[in-house]
Design a protein around this motif. Structure first.
Motif, PDB file in Angstrom:
ATOM      1  N   LEU A 190      44.498  36.879  31.926  1.00 26.62           N
ATOM      2  CA  LEU A 190      45.578  35.962  31.549  1.00 26.62           C
ATOM      3  C   LEU A 190      45.290  35.312  30.197  1.00 26.62           C
ATOM      4  O   LEU A 190      46.193  35.149  29.362  1.00 26.62           O
ATOM      5  CB  LEU A 190      45.758  34.885  32.626  1.00 26.62           C
ATOM      6  CG  LEU A 190      46.438  35.320  33.929  1.00 26.62           C
ATOM      7  CD1 LEU A 190      46.359  34.208  34.961  1.00 26.62           C
ATOM      8  CD2 LEU A 190      47.888  35.718  33.673  1.00 26.62           C
ATOM      9  N   ALA A 191      44.031  34.956  29.975  1.00 26.96           N
ATOM     10  CA  ALA A 191      43.645  34.376  28.686  1.00 26.96           C
ATOM     11  C   ALA A 191      43.821  35.397  27.564  1.00 26.96           C
ATOM     12  O   ALA A 191      44.227  35.053  26.450  1.00 26.96           O
ATOM     13  CB  ALA A 191      42.201  33.882  28.740  1.00 26.96           C
ATOM     14  N   ARG A 203      51.233  43.219  30.183  1.00 27.07           N
ATOM     15  CA  ARG A 203      50.972  44.657  30.354  1.00 27.07           C
ATOM     16  C   ARG A 203      49.779  45.078  29.496  1.00 27.07           C
ATOM     17  O   ARG A 203      48.907  45.816  29.961  1.00 27.07           O
ATOM     18  CB  ARG A 203      52.209  45.462  29.965  1.00 27.07           C
ATOM     19  CG  ARG A 203      53.371  45.381  30.946  1.00 27.07           C
ATOM     20  CD  ARG A 203      54.464  46.373  30.565  1.00 27.07           C
ATOM     21  NE  ARG A 203      55.667  46.180  31.346  1.00 27.07           N
ATOM     22  CZ  ARG A 203      55.832  46.657  32.584  1.00 27.07           C
ATOM     23  NH1 ARG A 203      54.857  47.349  33.163  1.00 27.07           N
ATOM     24  NH2 ARG A 203      56.967  46.444  33.227  1.00 27.07           N
ATOM     25  N   MET A 204      49.742  44.625  28.257  1.00 28.98           N
ATOM     26  CA  MET A 204      48.640  44.980  27.368  1.00 28.98           C
ATOM     27  C   MET A 204      47.313  44.438  27.890  1.00 28.98           C
ATOM     28  O   MET A 204      46.259  45.038  27.685  1.00 28.98           O
ATOM     29  CB  MET A 204      48.910  44.454  25.956  1.00 28.98           C
ATOM     30  CG  MET A 204      50.097  45.110  25.262  1.00 28.98           C
ATOM     31  SD  MET A 204      50.455  44.359  23.646  1.00 28.98           S
ATOM     32  CE  MET A 204      48.964  44.818  22.741  1.00 28.98           C
ATOM     33  N   ALA A 205      47.371  43.305  28.594  1.00 28.15           N
ATOM     34  CA  ALA A 205      46.157  42.713  29.156  1.00 28.15           C
ATOM     35  C   ALA A 205      45.853  43.231  30.553  1.00 28.15           C
ATOM     36  O   ALA A 205      44.923  42.741  31.208  1.00 28.15           O
ATOM     37  CB  ALA A 205      46.292  41.187  29.196  1.00 28.15           C
ATOM     38  N   SER A 220      37.601  30.846  30.854  1.00 29.57           N
ATOM     39  CA  SER A 220      38.979  30.786  30.385  1.00 29.57           C
ATOM     40  C   SER A 220      39.706  29.648  31.091  1.00 29.57           C
ATOM     41  O   SER A 220      39.884  29.666  32.310  1.00 29.57           O
ATOM     42  CB  SER A 220      39.697  32.111  30.666  1.00 29.57           C
ATOM     43  OG  SER A 220      39.071  33.152  29.946  1.00 29.57           O
ATOM     44  N   HIS A 221      40.110  28.667  30.313  1.00 33.74           N
ATOM     45  CA  HIS A 221      40.735  27.479  30.888  1.00 33.74           C
ATOM     46  C   HIS A 221      42.229  27.698  31.070  1.00 33.74           C
ATOM     47  O   HIS A 221      42.932  28.091  30.141  1.00 33.74           O
ATOM     48  CB  HIS A 221      40.507  26.271  29.978  1.00 33.74           C
ATOM     49  CG  HIS A 221      40.982  24.983  30.577  1.00 33.74           C
ATOM     50  ND1 HIS A 221      40.286  24.320  31.563  1.00 33.74           N
ATOM     51  CD2 HIS A 221      42.092  24.239  30.342  1.00 33.74           C
ATOM     52  CE1 HIS A 221      40.938  23.220  31.905  1.00 33.74           C
ATOM     53  NE2 HIS A 221      42.034  23.151  31.173  1.00 33.74           N
ATOM     54  N   LEU A 222      42.702  27.449  32.286  1.00 32.27           N
ATOM     55  CA  LEU A 222      44.132  27.509  32.585  1.00 32.27           C
ATOM     56  C   LEU A 222      44.593  26.137  33.058  1.00 32.27           C
ATOM     57  O   LEU A 222      43.872  25.451  33.789  1.00 32.27           O
ATOM     58  CB  LEU A 222      44.420  28.554  33.667  1.00 32.27           C
ATOM     59  CG  LEU A 222      44.060  30.009  33.338  1.00 32.27           C
ATOM     60  CD1 LEU A 222      44.360  30.903  34.529  1.00 32.27           C
ATOM     61  CD2 LEU A 222      44.803  30.504  32.100  1.00 32.27           C
TER      62      LEU A 222
END
Length: 586
Positions: free
Chosen positions: A487-488, A453-455, A425-427
């Protein structure tokens, strides 16, 4: 095999076309240049009047008038030069900006394959260093050529009016200037291309060794000293070739400077040989005009050499602009409103060059259902996902979403329809909030919090000293692998795509972290068409349909229960007897 440089004759028309959109401003510049050149030829003629008329006859009123006119002309010429330089700089910078944008936009249209074959440092060097190296050509070359050319013509006209015989003596040197210009230009052109190739190599080394990943690799493998020595070697080589670039043709140009300095003496000598009297004012005016002729002639040779050497930079940039786009965006895209997420693969074939990767793949993934794709490494699982995302295009067959071929969708519509979460996952090196808003630029703070929250990542972000304003660091190195994944996922939740592609999203995580990410993925997958590419079979048991890829073909398909009882490859994977590591499948 190294690509042969394009011929200058083919490059020059393309360079000229870069200036075409700026015709109006160039016309203003040309007018300023002509006026400035005309003004510059007047003072020598006024000097003649001063020396031959005003001073010998004591005409102080005429002397004062001529002196004031000369001062006024000098001031006007200087002001015209400043305004002309300003206009030239505007044109040049707009051309460079447009060229940078054109190259960048063209690269955005390339397939993933181009970027897997090309060093990032090489791409960066073409856009920044090569185009930056054109600065002199596009900002000052045109005005220098126009200005020097106009000055040469004006000076020749004035010299001919003063004494046509002495004018012929001055003209005899012009072929020498042209010859030196061509020789120096050819020498520098090849050297400059080699120099910028070395700049690209050094940029690549910096990008690879001083990124977070590169630094860690060098430190962990004990390669820091070796990398530093390689950097020193390349830096030294670049310094040596920079010296060669600067000094190419310098001795020839130095010889021309000597000739220019000796020309007044030559004119005095030629005037003496004529035997007929020439006034002092005429000689002085002629010598001044001669400098107006030869000075710009030297400038023309120098600019000509710069233009010749810069052809290599234009060649390198045009090479990128000429790269074929193998994943083109449709000129008349088909709209896709209120997408339901019905995905179909219809007899899809795909390969890299002559190497087949996927053969005769047919799938029907109904809206809101879940498809899992499993198989050994190299079976083509990731390529299947890349085709749906149009990072590559199918070799044969087609892929549709709600009956529309993905090749008929513009890239923004496709990205809005299909969301992807991969194991890497690129940030960006930005704040948490800025990274999340990549999924939905206009998202409110409340929407960010809800998605987090959902993640299952909000509590962690909220506990940080700067909360959602925390800078994640390059490639998100402030966060663990599982935290970056979540986060992704939050970013994808903000986009709310009807189709979700999960490409081995948990394969690199430990069991505890995987469980947290799986909970986030389960939340994300609700009411969406979900295609999961997986190594671990524990992540696909609840899929509505499972396919087993092997050798680029669908070896089996069915539900988990059906395949587990079939006695085929899937059941072998479950039992740990397939020719892969058993832990990959459990």
């Amino acid at each position: 095999m190294k690509k042969q440089p394009a011929r200058p004759a083919a490059i020059r028309p393309r360079i000229v076309r870069l200036f075409a959109p700026h015709r109006a401003r160039l016309a203003v510049i040309a007018l300023l240049v002509l006026v400035s050149a005309a003004v510059a030829t007047v003072p020598p003629l006024l000097i003649r009047l001063i020396l031959d008329d005003a001073l010998p006859h004591g005409r102080t009123g005429l002397l004062t008038l001529l002196a004031l006119v000369m001062i006024a002309l000098t001031a006007a010429s200087t002001a015209l030069g400043v305004f002309q330089a300003h206009q030239s700089m505007i044109v040049g910078q707009r051309i460079m900006s447009g060229l940078r944008t054109e190259v960048y936009a063209h690269l955005q249209r390339m397939s993933l394959g181009f970027f897997t074959r090309t060093h990032t440092g090489e791409v960066q060097s073409r856009i920044s260093n090569d185009i930056g190296g054109m600065d002199t050509v596009v900002t000052t070359a045109v005005t220098t050529v126009l200005g020097s050319g106009a000055t040469v013509l004006a000076a020749l006209t004035a010299m001919t009016l003063l004494d046509w015989r002495l004018a012929l003596v001055s003209l005899a040197l012009l072929p020498l200037f042209v010859w030196v210009n061509n020789r120096v230009g050819r020498e520098r052109r090849e050297i400059v291309r080699e120099r910028y190739e070395k700049v690209a190599a050094l940029t690549t080394l910096i990008e690879e060794s001083l990124s977070v990943s590169g630094f860690l690799l060098g430190r962990l493998l004990g390669r820091s000293r070796a990398v530093t020595e390689e950097f020193a070697r390349q830096s030294t080589a670049l310094g040596e070739i920079s010296v060669r670039t600067t000094m190419a043709g310098r001795w020839r140009q130095a010889g021309l400077q000597v000739v220019v300095a000796a020309m007044p003496v030559l004119i005095y000598w030629a005037a003496g040989l004529r035997g007929s009297p020439v006034t002092v004012g005429t000689l002085v005016a002629f010598a001044a005009l001669q400098q107006s002729l030869l000075g710009p002639a030297v400038q023309l040779t120098q600019v000509g050499a710069v233009v010749q050497s810069s052809l290599s930079l234009f060649e390198r940039v045009f090479e990128y602009l000429d790269l074929p786009v193998d994943v083109p965006e449709p000129s008349s895209p088909t709209p896709l409103t209120a997408a339901r997420g019905h995905v179909r693969f219809e007899r899809v074939h795909f390969g890299y060059g002559d190497e087949p990767v996927l053969r005769d793949i047919s799938l029907d993934v109904r809206p809101g259902t879940r498809l899992a794709v499993v198989g050994p490494t190299g079976a083509g699982k990731t390529s299947l996902g890349y085709l749906l995302l149009r990072l590559h295009d199918v070799t044969a067959g087609r892929i549709t979403i709600d009956g529309v071929d993905v090749r008929d969708l513009d890239f923004e519509t496709l990205a809005r329809t299909v969301g992807a979460v991969s194991q890497d996952s690129h940030l960006l090196h930005a704040t948490v909030a800025e990274n999340l808003r990549l999924g939905k630029p206009g998202a409110t703070d409340e929407e960010l919090v809800e998605a987090a929250r959902m993640a299952h990542i909000h509590d962690l972000v909220a506990s940080l000293p700067d909360g959602y304003a925390t800078v994640v660091g390059e490639r998100g190195y402030r966060f663990s692998g599982g935290e970056k994944q979540r986060l992704a996922i939050a970013r994808t939740i903000l986009r709310d795509p009807p189709v979700l592609l999960l490409d081995e999203a948990t394969s690199a995580l430990d069991t505890r972290t995987e469980r947290a990410v799986q909970e986030a993925l389960a939340q994300l997958s609700q009411n969406r068409t979900t295609i999961t590419i997986a190594h671990r079979l524990s992540t696909v048991r609840d899929a509505d349909q499972i396919i087993v890829l092997n050798g680029g073909r669908i070896a089996e398909r069915g539900s988990h229960a059906e395949l587990a009882e079939s006695g085929g490859e899937y059941s072998s994977m479950l039992a740990g007897t397939a020719p892969v590591r058993a832990e990959e499948w459990r």
